[in-house]
Design a protein around this motif. Structure first.
Motif, PDB file in Angstrom:
ATOM      1  N   PHE A 181      27.470 -42.093  12.481  1.00 18.26           N
ATOM      2  CA  PHE A 181      27.450 -43.212  11.681  1.00 18.26           C
ATOM      3  C   PHE A 181      26.313 -43.175  10.670  1.00 18.26           C
ATOM      4  CE2 PHE A 181      30.243 -45.544  14.919  1.00 18.26           C
ATOM      5  CZ  PHE A 181      31.347 -45.824  13.808  1.00 18.26           C
ATOM      6  N   ILE A 182      25.130 -42.407  11.181  1.00 12.99           N
ATOM      7  CA  ILE A 182      23.952 -42.790  10.645  1.00 12.99           C
ATOM      8  C   ILE A 182      24.225 -42.388   8.985  1.00 12.99           C
ATOM      9  CG2 ILE A 182      21.603 -41.810  10.069  1.00 12.99           C
ATOM     10  CD1 ILE A 182      21.413 -41.709  13.165  1.00 12.99           C
ATOM     11  N   PRO A 183      24.615 -41.279   8.475  1.00  9.57           N
ATOM     12  CA  PRO A 183      24.682 -40.851   7.171  1.00  9.57           C
ATOM     13  C   PRO A 183      25.961 -42.105   6.546  1.00  9.57           C
ATOM     14  CG  PRO A 183      25.936 -39.224   8.303  1.00  9.57           C
ATOM     15  CD  PRO A 183      25.237 -40.132   9.228  1.00  9.57           C
ATOM     16  N   ILE A 184      26.884 -42.153   7.295  1.00 15.16           N
ATOM     17  CA  ILE A 184      27.887 -43.066   6.774  1.00 15.16           C
ATOM     18  C   ILE A 184      27.809 -44.358   6.177  1.00 15.16           C
ATOM     19  CG2 ILE A 184      30.290 -43.772   7.015  1.00 15.16           C
ATOM     20  CD1 ILE A 184      30.869 -41.255   8.858  1.00 15.16           C
ATOM     21  N   VAL A 185      26.944 -45.049   7.181  1.00 16.21           N
ATOM     22  CA  VAL A 185      26.613 -46.403   7.060  1.00 16.21           C
ATOM     23  C   VAL A 185      25.662 -46.585   6.123  1.00 16.21           C
ATOM     24  CG1 VAL A 185      25.768 -48.317   8.234  1.00 16.21           C
ATOM     25  CG2 VAL A 185      27.558 -46.926   9.560  1.00 16.21           C
ATOM     26  N   GLY A 186      24.575 -45.575   6.340  1.00 21.67           N
ATOM     27  CA  GLY A 186      23.454 -45.756   5.302  1.00 21.67           C
ATOM     28  C   GLY A 186      23.679 -45.398   3.766  1.00 21.67           C
ATOM     29  N   PHE A 187      24.571 -44.597   3.640  1.00 24.98           N
ATOM     30  CA  PHE A 187      24.979 -44.285   2.230  1.00 24.98           C
ATOM     31  C   PHE A 187      25.891 -45.250   1.743  1.00 24.98           C
ATOM     32  CE2 PHE A 187      28.875 -42.963  -0.175  1.00 24.98           C
ATOM     33  CZ  PHE A 187      28.211 -42.588  -1.539  1.00 24.98           C
ATOM     34  N   SER A 188      26.832 -45.821   2.372  1.00 26.41           N
ATOM     35  CA  SER A 188      27.970 -46.942   1.904  1.00 26.41           C
ATOM     36  C   SER A 188      27.120 -48.240   1.701  1.00 26.41           C
ATOM     37  CB  SER A 188      28.931 -47.387   2.963  1.00 26.41           C
ATOM     38  OG  SER A 188      29.693 -45.891   3.339  1.00 26.41           O
ATOM     39  N   VAL A 189      26.549 -48.768   2.582  1.00 23.61           N
ATOM     40  CA  VAL A 189      25.629 -50.125   2.372  1.00 23.61           C
ATOM     41  C   VAL A 189      24.448 -49.857   1.290  1.00 23.61           C
ATOM     42  CG1 VAL A 189      24.385 -51.878   3.402  1.00 23.61           C
ATOM     43  CG2 VAL A 189      26.356 -50.681   4.646  1.00 23.61           C
ATOM     44  N   GLY A 190      23.611 -48.702   1.470  1.00 23.72           N
ATOM     45  CA  GLY A 190      22.526 -48.671   0.488  1.00 23.72           C
ATOM     46  C   GLY A 190      23.041 -48.400  -1.017  1.00 23.72           C
ATOM     47  N   PHE A 191      24.273 -47.490  -1.207  1.00 25.92           N
ATOM     48  CA  PHE A 191      24.886 -47.397  -2.365  1.00 25.92           C
ATOM     49  C   PHE A 191      25.100 -48.731  -2.983  1.00 25.92           C
ATOM     50  CE2 PHE A 191      28.821 -46.923  -4.552  1.00 25.92           C
ATOM     51  CZ  PHE A 191      28.409 -46.120  -5.968  1.00 25.92           C
ATOM     52  N   CYS A 192      25.984 -49.745  -2.330  1.00 31.69           N
ATOM     53  CA  CYS A 192      26.324 -50.847  -2.916  1.00 31.69           C
ATOM     54  C   CYS A 192      25.147 -51.722  -3.115  1.00 31.69           C
ATOM     55  CB  CYS A 192      27.251 -51.592  -1.960  1.00 31.69           C
ATOM     56  SG  CYS A 192      28.851 -50.746  -1.570  1.00 31.69           S
ATOM     57  N   GLY A 193      23.992 -51.804  -2.380  1.00 33.43           N
ATOM     58  CA  GLY A 193      22.847 -52.666  -2.412  1.00 33.43           C
ATOM     59  C   GLY A 193      22.069 -52.360  -3.532  1.00 33.43           C
ATOM     60  N   ILE A 194      22.261 -51.025  -3.966  1.00 34.82           N
ATOM     61  CA  ILE A 194      21.389 -50.786  -5.232  1.00 34.82           C
ATOM     62  C   ILE A 194      22.183 -51.062  -6.721  1.00 34.82           C
ATOM     63  CG2 ILE A 194      20.915 -48.602  -6.895  1.00 34.82           C
ATOM     64  CD1 ILE A 194      20.329 -47.018  -4.281  1.00 34.82           C
TER      65      ILE A 194
END
Length: 534
Positions: free
Chosen positions: A168-181
């Motif tokens: 889950f680490i790369p998946i959640v980190g990328f998905s939520v962080g990408f949208c936040g930016i």
């Protein structure tokens, strides 16, 4: 995950303090968009307008960001699943709870920071250089606050889901962080747009301080990096994680890349469109104002609301219009003193001492019994009578294409044929003399004036010294008109012209005059035959 409706309400109160400056160009969007209203709009209505813009956009942007994050987690990167492969208390408990807490804390923190930066506007104080800097950094600070809340959410959810399953680490980190930016970038651009009225007030007080990304180039590169560079990096990370982790089938990888690419294209296009629009609107305002200037309309100034080179363009336009208004004021003042034609000639050709021979007609007008007029009335009344008298003279001389060359006490000298060329100056001079006589009889029956008209060759040009000269005519017709004026004061017609002047006029004007006696004018050796209106 950003500030909610209360942010917009507090910012709306700040915008309520921005007052309308006189002389603005109300027919064009003062702040670059009709969404922000006109400068003549009431402050209460403007507050509602700005509150609506910020509320709808901030909430909509965050909801869209959350929706895209869920789409990435459930469709683009479905393995492992946040619903079946993770504890339910994270997906249905911690996640929604953090959203609620983030909204509450964001409403307080971001609002407090933004209001503190714009305190000078709320209290209607003149901003210092520090206040100006805080004003222009307010959109960046608000976006930074939004990014911080999304970053905390990213770290929290990534950690919790990672404890359940390392995949889950790369998946959640990328998905939520990408949208936040993406959400933070959108919030930055639209907050900058919404705060244009406050930015305009700060710019009016002084020079714009340096921004985070100074100038159009810095702003463009920043938006590209956050709106396009980061998504492209995200696509590369998906491919990297698929190769390293091996948890996606070929079909799942294709779907993931397709979804992320589509999101990157869509959001990248929207961001660049917003940036292009923000860049183009100041230019459009200046272009619309330039069209008005081309039509001779010099009313008002533009509102300078952009701190980049576009703001300097707006400021430069205002300076240009100020210069044109000053030029028109000087031209009007100059024209009132020396005559419109002389003023235009001075603008067209650099005036210099000297003259040229011209065929002109001269009209000399003088009030009968001026001494009695001065001694029998108060000075203020005398000035009022003279102004009314001269207004009739100037009006008729202008109507007949002449130049009132000078006022001498209660007398005036008018020239026809210089500096502007006339085909038949006798026609215009005789017509003007008749019109002045008729109007004085109708409008000022208590006042009589002698009028003399003569025509001939004169020297017309600038006489005096280099430091001070005036346009005038010198020659026999001037002296002759003055002598005729003296004689006309005791003549029943009150208006006299020489036979030569009448004979030089067209047939339509000659029939309006009658020839009379022959006299020798004072200072002349040869006799002159008189003429007066029929």
């Amino acid at each position: 995950m950003s500030a909610n409706k209360s942010v917009a309400q507090r910012l709306g109160r700040v915008l309520e303090t921005v007052t309308r400056q006189s002389g603005r160009l109300d027919e064009t969007p003062a702040y670059g968009s009709w969404l922000l209203g006109r400068v003549t709009e009431s402050q209460s209505r403007r507050r509602v307008r700005i509150q609506l813009i910020l509320t709808v956009f901030i909430l909509a942007t965050n909801l869209v960001g959350i929706g895209v994050a869920l789409l990435l987690l459930t469709v683009a990167l479905p393995t492992p699943s946040i619903f079946s492969d993770a504890p339910r208390w994270i997906t249905f408990g911690v996640g929604p709870a953090y959203v609620a807490v983030a909204l509450a804390l964001g409403a307080y923190w971001i609002t407090r920071q933004t209001v503190a930066a714009l305190r000078w506007a709320i209290e209607e104080h003149k901003p210092t250089l520090g206040d100006e800097r805080k004003t222009f950094l307010a959109p960046f600070h608000l976006a930074l606050g939004v990014l911080f809340l999304w970053g905390v959410g990213t770290a929290l959810l990534t950690t919790l889901y990672g404890l359940a399953n390392e995949l889950f680490i790369p998946i959640v980190g990328f998905s939520v962080g990408f949208c936040g930016i993406l959400v933070a970038t959108f919030c930055y651009l639209f907050t900058e747009f919404a705060l244009r009225p406050v930015a305009a007030q700060a710019l009016e007080a002084g020079q714009a301080p340096r921004r985070l990304a100074p100038g159009i180039m810095g702003r463009t590169l920043t938006v590209w990096l956050l709106g396009s560079g980061v998504p492209v990096l995200g696509i590369a990370l998906i491919a990297f994680f698929a190769l390293v982790l091996g948890n996606l089938t070929e079909t799942q990888l294709s779907v993931a890349v397709l979804i992320v690419s589509s999101a990157a294209l869509f959001f990248g296009f929207v961001l660049m469109w917003i940036l292009s629009w923000l860049t183009a609107t100041p230019v459009r305002v200046v272009r619309a104002a330039l069209k008005r200037v081309e039509q001779g309309d010099l009313r008002g100034d533009l509102v300078v609301f952009d701190g980049t080179e576009l703001g300097e363009l707006q400021r430069g336009f205002n300076s240009m219009v100020d210069g044109l208004r000053e030029r028109e004021r000087v031209r009007d003042l100059f024209g009132r003193h020396v005559g419109r034609e002389v003023a235009l000639a001075a603008e067209r050709d650099r005036p210099k001492l000297g003259g040229e021979e011209r065929h002109v007609a001269v009209v000399f007008i003088d009030i009968v019994g001026s001494t009695q007029l001065v001694t029998s009335q108060r000075p203020a009344d005398v000035v009022q009578v003279l102004n009314k008298f001269f207004s009739i003279v100037v009006d008729e001389v202008d109507r007949n294409h002449g130049l009132v060359n000078k006022f001498e006490g209660d007398a005036s000298l008018a020239i026809f044929g210089a500096p502007n060329h006339l085909e038949c100056p006798e026609d215009d001079a005789l017509a003007a003399a008749r019109a002045i006589s008729d109007r004085l009889a109708a409008e000022m029956p208590e006042l009589e004036a002698g009028i003399g008209v003569a025509a001939g060759q004169v020297v017309a040009g600038n006489v005096g010294a280099k430091e001070r000269f005036e346009y005038t005519v010198i020659g026999e017709p001037v002296n002759e008109a003055a002598r005729l004026c003296e004689l006309a004061k005791s003549h029943p017609a009150r208006t006299l012209a020489t036979e030569c002047t009448v004979q030089g006029a067209s047939e339509s004007e000659r029939v309006r005059w009658s020839l009379g006696d022959t006299v020798t004018l004072r200072g002349h050796d040869h006799p002159t035959r008189l003429a007066w209106p029929s």
